[in-house]
Design an enzyme around this catalytic site. Structure first.
Site, PDB file in Angstrom:
ATOM      1  N   ASP A   1      -1.638  10.671  -2.733  1.00 19.49           N
ATOM      2  CA  ASP A   1      -1.341   9.771  -1.623  1.00 19.49           C
ATOM      3  C   ASP A   1      -1.962  10.422  -0.387  1.00 19.49           C
ATOM      4  O   ASP A   1      -1.505  11.475   0.056  1.00 19.49           O
ATOM      5  CB  ASP A   1       0.174   9.631  -1.483  1.00 19.49           C
ATOM      6  CG  ASP A   1       0.598   8.801  -0.281  1.00 19.49           C
ATOM      7  OD1 ASP A   1      -0.286   8.325   0.463  1.00 19.49           O
ATOM      8  OD2 ASP A   1       1.818   8.629  -0.087  1.00 19.49           O
TER       9      ASP A   1
ATOM     10  N   LYS B   1      -2.806   4.488   9.255  1.00 23.11           N
ATOM     11  CA  LYS B   1      -2.726   5.766   9.951  1.00 23.11           C
ATOM     12  C   LYS B   1      -4.107   6.236  10.384  1.00 23.11           C
ATOM     13  O   LYS B   1      -4.346   6.461  11.548  1.00 23.11           O
ATOM     14  CB  LYS B   1      -2.043   6.811   9.068  1.00 23.11           C
ATOM     15  CG  LYS B   1      -0.538   6.713   9.169  1.00 23.11           C
ATOM     16  CD  LYS B   1       0.146   6.625   7.874  1.00 23.11           C
ATOM     17  CE  LYS B   1       1.626   6.286   8.073  1.00 23.11           C
ATOM     18  NZ  LYS B   1       2.276   6.017   6.800  1.00 23.11           N
TER      19      LYS B   1
ATOM     20  N   TRP C   1       7.822  10.720   1.199  1.00 24.42           N
ATOM     21  CA  TRP C   1       6.916   9.812   0.482  1.00 24.42           C
ATOM     22  C   TRP C   1       6.765  10.222  -0.964  1.00 24.42           C
ATOM     23  O   TRP C   1       6.723   9.375  -1.856  1.00 24.42           O
ATOM     24  CB  TRP C   1       5.565   9.721   1.193  1.00 24.42           C
ATOM     25  CG  TRP C   1       5.713   9.214   2.601  1.00 24.42           C
ATOM     26  CD1 TRP C   1       5.457   9.898   3.748  1.00 24.42           C
ATOM     27  CD2 TRP C   1       6.199   7.924   3.014  1.00 24.42           C
ATOM     28  NE1 TRP C   1       5.744   9.122   4.843  1.00 24.42           N
ATOM     29  CE2 TRP C   1       6.199   7.913   4.428  1.00 24.42           C
ATOM     30  CE3 TRP C   1       6.638   6.787   2.332  1.00 24.42           C
ATOM     31  CZ2 TRP C   1       6.618   6.804   5.170  1.00 24.42           C
ATOM     32  CZ3 TRP C   1       7.057   5.681   3.073  1.00 24.42           C
ATOM     33  CH2 TRP C   1       7.032   5.690   4.467  1.00 24.42           C
TER      34      TRP C   1
HETATM   35  C1  LIG Z   1       3.152   5.809   5.887  1.00 23.46           C
HETATM   36  C2  LIG Z   1       3.042   6.440   4.570  1.00 23.46           C
HETATM   37  C3  LIG Z   1       3.350   5.738   3.390  1.00 23.46           C
HETATM   38  C4  LIG Z   1       3.854   4.323   3.399  1.00 23.46           C
HETATM   39  O1  LIG Z   1       2.817   3.452   3.633  1.00 23.46           O
HETATM   40  P1  LIG Z   1       3.009   1.864   3.578  1.00 23.46           P
HETATM   41  O2  LIG Z   1       1.599   1.393   3.712  1.00 23.46           O
HETATM   42  O3  LIG Z   1       3.904   1.499   4.706  1.00 23.46           O
HETATM   43  O4  LIG Z   1       3.603   1.524   2.264  1.00 23.46           O
HETATM   44  C5  LIG Z   1       3.166   6.394   2.198  1.00 23.46           C
HETATM   45  N1  LIG Z   1       2.721   7.658   2.144  1.00 23.46           N
HETATM   46  C6  LIG Z   1       2.430   8.368   3.249  1.00 23.46           C
HETATM   47  C7  LIG Z   1       1.927   9.772   3.126  1.00 23.46           C
HETATM   48  C8  LIG Z   1       2.578   7.773   4.488  1.00 23.46           C
HETATM   49  O5  LIG Z   1       2.279   8.469   5.597  1.00 23.46           O
END
Ligand SMILES: *Cc1c(COP(=O)(O)O)cnc(C)c1O
Length: 362
Positions: A173, A197, A104
């Site tokens: 993030d 998540k 990511w």
């Molecule tokens: C799943 C995830 C993403 C991607 O998320 P989307 O909402 O599908 O764009 C980005 N960063 C992390 C840390 C993730 O676990």
């Protein structure tokens, strides 16, 4: 049927608290006495105002945000933020630091680079296959922000402590560990998290942004890609993802009222992860893939002696009512994602199964 529900270890979209799903089900046909479903009401109605305002208030309370921080709900997932962060925060002559700790982070770096922004990879753990979190990083004192990924969903690593950046605001993030522990928010200029998540269904991304970073948003980028558009209109410049925001509201209510807040949540998360890592460390059969000091409390990644056994493990777990244990397709192996909503009982069932499986195949 409720009795047929399994223990869900999916990485995302992931498990939601059962009481939240039940509340949605119960109020689905007639929301808050409106005579309509929450998916049928206007986002300009007082019914929806109450939903979004309560969701925002809960985010502020849980994260202990002061008035400098704005709570925004956007679409496009966390992936859209890989593009919006540099687009909004980096002007001509500006630069930012990025720490690369996995898939990511790599994507976030790519999106900044595509736009021709000046960024510097201050540290990376690619040399050991992203199995650890870099330490003692030297950040550029003139950077506008320092971007990190607080929890690496695929590799199973997590920042136990956030890096010392010398006053440079951290942009993080937090898609896979938001609301899993207390944060010293003062250190963060912006955090973002796709909901699917740890806090809701897919379709909404939470952004918390501080005034000084919000003020950097240039006027000449497209309206829908500007943070100010969302900050000025309480995330309702256009139709927001109403149902997803409603679910987030209920998950946050569950976190505050049923769990009892972030400290209780963090203690429970530590207990769940501890059970799994103990099981792994006590066996010569399972092997954790992340270095111990960098282990994630959200995504427990491990290998079995060979890939055939891993396949059997995932299949037999499913037969025993435990799903989602296959590792990400890019890395293989096994992964148990144990976000906030995953109950202790699910982890206990998994630990029992792992011991039984080792006894049979070890
Ligand atoms: C799943 C995830 C993403 C991607 O998320 P989307 O909402 O599908 O764009 C980005 N960063 C992390 C840390 C993730 O676990």
């Amino acid at each position: 049927m409720k009795a047929d529900r399994i223990h869900n270890f999916n990485a995302g979209p992931a498990a939601l608290p059962l009481p939240v799903l039940e509340e949605i089900q119960e109020s689905f046909l007639n929301f808050a006495g409106s005579g309509m479903s929450v998916t049928e009401i206007s986002h300009r109605s007082t019914w929806f105002d109450d939903v979004i305002n309560d969701a925002v208030a809960r985010v502020k309370r849980i994260l202990k945000l002061d008035d400098r921080y704005h709570v925004l709900f956007l679409q496009g997932g966390a992936s859209m933020q890989f593009c919006m962060v540099p687009m909004n925060l980096l002007g001509t002559g500006d630069s930012a630091d990025y720490v690369n700790t996995g898939t990511w982070s790599t994507k976030a770096i790519k999106e900044a680079t595509i736009q021709g922004k000046s960024i510097n990879v201050a540290a990376s753990s690619e040399d050991r296959n992203f199995s650890y979190i870099p330490q003692s990083i030297v950040f550029d004192a003139d950077a506008v922000y320092a971007h990190i990924t607080s929890n690496n969903t695929i590799k199973g690593t997590q920042w136990a402590q956030f890096p010392e950046t010398g006053g440079v605001p951290i942009v993080s993030d937090m898609s896979s560990d938001i609301f899993s522990r207390q944060l010293e928010m003062d250190r963060f200029g912006l955090i973002y998290a796709g909901a699917q998540k740890n806090m809701g269904p897919a379709g909404v991304c939470l952004v918390v942004i501080r005034d000084d970073l919000l003020a950097r948003t240039p006027g000449q980028i497209p309206t829908m890609l500007r943070y100010t558009t969302y900050a000025e209109k309480n995330s309702m410049y256009n139709t927001p993802p109403c149902f997803a925001i409603y679910t987030v509201q209920l998950v946050l209510k569950w976190l505050e009222e049923t769990i009892g807040g972030l400290d209780k949540m963090a203690a429970l998360n530590g207990k769940k992860a501890g059970l799994l890592y103990d099981t792994i460390d006590r066996s010569g059969f399972y092997k954790g893939t992340a270095e111990k000091a960098s282990r994630s409390l959200m995504n427990v990644t491990f290998r079995l002696p060979n890939e055939d056994l891993e396949k059997t493990f995932v299949a037999e777990a499913m037969k025993n009512g435990m799903g989602g244990l296959k590792g990400h397709r890019s890395v293989g192996g096994c992964r148990a994602s144990i976000y906030n909503p995953t109950p202790l009982a699910a982890v206990e069932a998994l630990v029992d199964f792992m011991k039984m499986f080792e006894g049979k195949h070890g």
